[in-house]
Design an enzyme around this catalytic site. Sequence first.
Site, short mmCIF file in Angstrom:
data_model
loop_
_atom_site.label_atom_id
_atom_site.label_comp_id
_atom_site.label_asym_id
_atom_site.label_seq_id
_atom_site.Cartn_x
_atom_site.Cartn_y
_atom_site.Cartn_z
N GLY A 43 0.76 -1.24 0.00
CA GLY A 43 0.00 0.00 0.00
C GLY A 43 0.79 1.29 0.00
O GLY A 43 0.35 2.29 -0.54
N GLU A 97 4.14 4.49 5.42
CA GLU A 97 2.98 3.60 5.38
C GLU A 97 1.82 4.32 4.72
O GLU A 97 1.73 5.55 4.78
CB GLU A 97 2.62 3.20 6.83
CG GLU A 97 1.35 2.41 7.00
CD GLU A 97 1.38 1.01 6.43
OE1 GLU A 97 1.65 0.87 5.22
OE2 GLU A 97 1.08 0.06 7.16
N ASP A 98 0.92 3.57 4.09
CA ASP A 98 -0.24 4.19 3.46
C ASP A 98 -1.26 4.65 4.50
O ASP A 98 -1.72 5.78 4.46
CB ASP A 98 -0.89 3.26 2.42
CG ASP A 98 -1.34 1.91 2.97
OD1 ASP A 98 -1.02 1.57 4.13
OD2 ASP A 98 -2.01 1.17 2.22
N ASP A 101 -4.45 2.68 11.10
CA ASP A 101 -5.76 2.75 11.76
C ASP A 101 -5.68 2.10 13.14
O ASP A 101 -5.42 2.78 14.11
CB ASP A 101 -6.89 2.23 10.87
CG ASP A 101 -6.64 0.85 10.27
OD1 ASP A 101 -5.78 0.10 10.76
OD2 ASP A 101 -7.34 0.53 9.30
N THR A 102 -5.86 0.79 13.27
CA THR A 102 -5.82 0.17 14.60
C THR A 102 -4.45 0.31 15.24
O THR A 102 -4.33 0.34 16.45
CB THR A 102 -6.21 -1.31 14.54
OG1 THR A 102 -5.24 -2.02 13.76
CG2 THR A 102 -7.61 -1.50 13.98
N GLY A 103 -3.40 0.35 14.43
CA GLY A 103 -2.04 0.51 14.94
C GLY A 103 -1.28 -0.77 15.15
O GLY A 103 -0.08 -0.74 15.44
N LYS A 129 -5.89 7.27 10.71
CA LYS A 129 -7.26 7.06 11.22
C LYS A 129 -7.15 6.82 12.73
O LYS A 129 -7.47 5.74 13.22
CB LYS A 129 -7.91 5.87 10.51
CG LYS A 129 -8.36 6.15 9.10
CD LYS A 129 -9.00 4.94 8.48
CE LYS A 129 -10.48 5.17 8.28
NZ LYS A 129 -11.12 4.02 7.60
N ASP A 157 -6.05 -0.48 -1.20
CA ASP A 157 -6.85 -1.37 -2.03
C ASP A 157 -8.07 -1.93 -1.32
O ASP A 157 -8.21 -1.83 -0.11
CB ASP A 157 -5.99 -2.55 -2.48
CG ASP A 157 -5.76 -3.56 -1.35
OD1 ASP A 157 -6.14 -4.73 -1.52
OD2 ASP A 157 -5.18 -3.17 -0.31
N ARG A 163 -5.69 0.28 -6.28
CA ARG A 163 -4.44 0.90 -5.82
C ARG A 163 -3.97 2.01 -6.76
O ARG A 163 -3.34 2.96 -6.35
CB ARG A 163 -3.32 -0.13 -5.70
CG ARG A 163 -3.47 -1.13 -4.60
CD ARG A 163 -2.20 -1.98 -4.49
NE ARG A 163 -2.40 -3.19 -3.71
CZ ARG A 163 -2.34 -3.24 -2.38
NH1 ARG A 163 -2.12 -2.14 -1.70
NH2 ARG A 163 -2.51 -4.37 -1.74
#
Length: 173
Positions: A43, A97-98, A101-103, A129, A157, A163
């Site tokens: 990504g 990194e693209d 979110d959660t990490g 995020k 994606d 992508r």
Amino acid sequence: MTGKNMKVVITPEEIRERVAVLGREITQRFNGEPLVVVCVLKGGFLFFADLVRTIDLDLELEFVRLASYGRGTESGELVFSKDVETTLKDKNVLIVEDIVDTGHSMDFLLRTFEERKPKALALAALVDKYERREVDVKVDFPGFHIDKGYIVGYGMDFAERFRELGGIYELVE
């Protein structure tokens, strides 16, 4: 895509402008020192390619591959399938990194790299995020903050599709 439409979230022009700003910030932060820039595949590749061209430092480019998503939208098991090919000891390292979110993926990668004793370790992410964080991960150079929605484009994606899009889009029903 059957049953899904795409809504523009961030245009290609907005991405270009933000990437240029991030490149200047990273250049200032590392103040003339060499930098190992690590792309998280798949990504991060478009963001990485554009970003490294805006950083005015002596760069060494590296790649890792982590997989935290399967072929859909549900988080899967983390896999570290490609590692860097250089030592990180006593070097300035920037992970690109693209999306964070959660990490979980970035926590794993940051801890793994920290054990290798870099001089400095930082994280750039096109999309942060942070509202979805489950693990405390700080993005040092965030591109954009998006709080909800499943997004694709500019490297991100859905089931290995979309992508190549120049902007960022939300998949909507």
